[in-house]
Motif scaffolding. Sequence first.
Motif, PDB file in Angstrom:
ATOM      1  N   ARG A 141      19.157 -36.352-103.713  1.00 43.86           N
ATOM      2  CA  ARG A 141      19.453 -36.887-102.392  1.00 43.86           C
ATOM      3  C   ARG A 141      18.635 -38.150-102.137  1.00 43.86           C
ATOM      4  O   ARG A 141      17.524 -38.294-102.640  1.00 43.86           O
ATOM      5  CB  ARG A 141      19.112 -35.854-101.311  1.00 43.86           C
ATOM      6  CG  ARG A 141      19.684 -34.470-101.517  1.00 43.86           C
ATOM      7  CD  ARG A 141      19.033 -33.513-100.525  1.00 43.86           C
ATOM      8  NE  ARG A 141      19.324 -32.123-100.841  1.00 43.86           N
ATOM      9  CZ  ARG A 141      18.551 -31.105-100.481  1.00 43.86           C
ATOM     10  NH1 ARG A 141      17.420 -31.340 -99.805  1.00 43.86           N
ATOM     11  NH2 ARG A 141      18.892 -29.863-100.797  1.00 43.86           N
ATOM     12  N   GLU A 142      19.195 -39.015-101.325  1.00 42.25           N
ATOM     13  CA  GLU A 142      18.426 -40.168-100.864  1.00 42.25           C
ATOM     14  C   GLU A 142      17.149 -39.675-100.194  1.00 42.25           C
ATOM     15  O   GLU A 142      17.179 -38.759 -99.368  1.00 42.25           O
ATOM     16  CB  GLU A 142      19.258 -40.992 -99.880  1.00 42.25           C
ATOM     17  CG  GLU A 142      18.556 -42.248 -99.412  1.00 42.25           C
ATOM     18  CD  GLU A 142      19.416 -43.068 -98.475  1.00 42.25           C
ATOM     19  OE1 GLU A 142      18.909 -44.090 -97.953  1.00 42.25           O
ATOM     20  OE2 GLU A 142      20.595 -42.698 -98.251  1.00 42.25           O
ATOM     21  N   GLY A 143      16.036 -40.263-100.559  1.00 40.58           N
ATOM     22  CA  GLY A 143      14.754 -39.839-100.003  1.00 40.58           C
ATOM     23  C   GLY A 143      13.981 -38.892-100.888  1.00 40.58           C
ATOM     24  O   GLY A 143      12.804 -38.616-100.640  1.00 40.58           O
ATOM     25  N   ASP A 144      14.635 -38.339-101.939  1.00 37.49           N
ATOM     26  CA  ASP A 144      13.920 -37.523-102.917  1.00 37.49           C
ATOM     27  C   ASP A 144      13.020 -38.401-103.776  1.00 37.49           C
ATOM     28  O   ASP A 144      13.181 -39.621-103.830  1.00 37.49           O
ATOM     29  CB  ASP A 144      14.898 -36.784-103.841  1.00 37.49           C
ATOM     30  CG  ASP A 144      15.594 -35.605-103.174  1.00 37.49           C
ATOM     31  OD1 ASP A 144      15.126 -35.168-102.105  1.00 37.49           O
ATOM     32  OD2 ASP A 144      16.604 -35.125-103.731  1.00 37.49           O
ATOM     33  N   CYS A 145      12.098 -37.759-104.487  1.00 39.11           N
ATOM     34  CA  CYS A 145      11.253 -38.450-105.458  1.00 39.11           C
ATOM     35  C   CYS A 145      11.298 -37.692-106.780  1.00 39.11           C
ATOM     36  O   CYS A 145      11.004 -36.499-106.826  1.00 39.11           O
ATOM     37  CB  CYS A 145       9.814 -38.544-104.963  1.00 39.11           C
ATOM     38  SG  CYS A 145       8.673 -39.268-106.172  1.00 39.11           S
ATOM     39  N   LEU A 146      11.685 -38.383-107.824  1.00 38.86           N
ATOM     40  CA  LEU A 146      11.709 -37.827-109.167  1.00 38.86           C
ATOM     41  C   LEU A 146      10.406 -38.227-109.855  1.00 38.86           C
ATOM     42  O   LEU A 146      10.075 -39.409-109.928  1.00 38.86           O
ATOM     43  CB  LEU A 146      12.912 -38.398-109.921  1.00 38.86           C
ATOM     44  CG  LEU A 146      13.447 -37.665-111.144  1.00 38.86           C
ATOM     45  CD1 LEU A 146      14.021 -36.303-110.748  1.00 38.86           C
ATOM     46  CD2 LEU A 146      14.521 -38.512-111.822  1.00 38.86           C
ATOM     47  N   VAL A 147       9.647 -37.245-110.348  1.00 38.35           N
ATOM     48  CA  VAL A 147       8.355 -37.521-110.966  1.00 38.35           C
ATOM     49  C   VAL A 147       8.476 -37.343-112.478  1.00 38.35           C
ATOM     50  O   VAL A 147       8.843 -36.271-112.962  1.00 38.35           O
ATOM     51  CB  VAL A 147       7.253 -36.613-110.411  1.00 38.35           C
ATOM     52  CG1 VAL A 147       5.889 -37.016-111.000  1.00 38.35           C
ATOM     53  CG2 VAL A 147       7.205 -36.692-108.889  1.00 38.35           C
ATOM     54  N   LYS A 175      20.867 -44.520-105.839  1.00 42.62           N
ATOM     55  CA  LYS A 175      21.189 -43.509-104.829  1.00 42.62           C
ATOM     56  C   LYS A 175      20.115 -43.421-103.752  1.00 42.62           C
ATOM     57  O   LYS A 175      20.273 -42.721-102.765  1.00 42.62           O
ATOM     58  CB  LYS A 175      21.396 -42.146-105.494  1.00 42.62           C
ATOM     59  CG  LYS A 175      22.013 -41.114-104.570  1.00 42.62           C
ATOM     60  CD  LYS A 175      22.502 -39.894-105.305  1.00 42.62           C
ATOM     61  CE  LYS A 175      23.202 -38.948-104.334  1.00 42.62           C
ATOM     62  NZ  LYS A 175      23.759 -37.750-105.015  1.00 42.62           N
ATOM     63  N   GLY A 176      19.011 -44.133-103.953  1.00 42.76           N
ATOM     64  CA  GLY A 176      17.927 -44.090-102.970  1.00 42.76           C
ATOM     65  C   GLY A 176      16.851 -43.087-103.301  1.00 42.76           C
ATOM     66  O   GLY A 176      16.052 -42.710-102.435  1.00 42.76           O
TER      67      GLY A 176
END
Length: 340
Positions: A51-57, A194-195
């Motif tokens: 989702r927009e606003g998620d953070c993938l680490v 995608k944000g």
Amino acid sequence: MNKSDFYYELPEDRIAQEPVTPRDASRLMILDRETGGVQHRHFYEIVDELREGDCLVLNDTKVLPARLYGVKEDTGAKVEFLLLRQEREGVWECIAGPGKRAKEGARFAFGDELRGEVLSVLDNGNRLVKFIYEGVFLEVLERVGEMPLPHYIKKKPEDPSRYQTVYAREEGSAAAPTAGLHFTPQLLEKIRQKGVKIAKVTLHVGIGTFRPVKTERIEDHKMHTEHYHVSAEAAAIINQTKQKGGRVIAVGTTCCRTLESAADDRGLLSPCESDTGIFIYPGYRFRCIDALITNFHLPESTLIMLVSAFCGREHTLNAYRIAVEQNYRFFSFGDAMFIR
């Protein structure tokens, strides 16, 4: 809690011996950690789950060609060394086998470019080895060493880069953070568009990640330690995500261990560098991560225990049973799951 609580039957032909092409064509199981429900997708569809606003680490560690085959200078006997960690310039902690050939003072030749001397035998049975070479050690290692593939992979990949993530940067691992092997540059770009924010941390994966749990009570198991680093930039991205209500999604158990080691009680991070021996098993309270991308792990391993801590042992073992039935590919070159 016993290690046998994390056992499952796995036919040998489910163990992936080579990666799929392209990287993101591997299968993806979606696992709902609240209900235990599963869906079957392909990894390139992971973008639809974010989702927009998620953070993938991501873990940007790079695997060293850390396996060396040498001969003992006085007898010509063959010995294998696996580099684990640099103690100081030119001096590494190593596993040596057979160990009886690598006693204190023994000297070895690794081709024409590299020599080594065992300085001491450590309490854990590993060796402290001083290497003699000309030039830059990592460049010599690239020419002399081999990629340290897990024992269950029986043949070397034709392209050694397939055991590196496309974003590998910081050299120092004895094994790949395999959940990240599924990403391509194109897929990462779609995710950015995608944000979704992308943060990179570093944890150098030790060979202890493959060591079995030998104690029946898992609480008695002593974890290996691994070195990690969280930059100011990564900490800021992750903290901002949490403060704005986005999800922090760890790509792999190595990212999970890094974030959970570095986070405070609010789940927030500060820039830091340290060693971690964190052992995550059911009963652990997660502080930082909200979702996890991971591969399918060995029975009774610390990694399946970590997954069970995140989504429950019963949900985990049921998902694994379904994966076996549905012919998913297991372990380092295998398929992935997204636990949300």
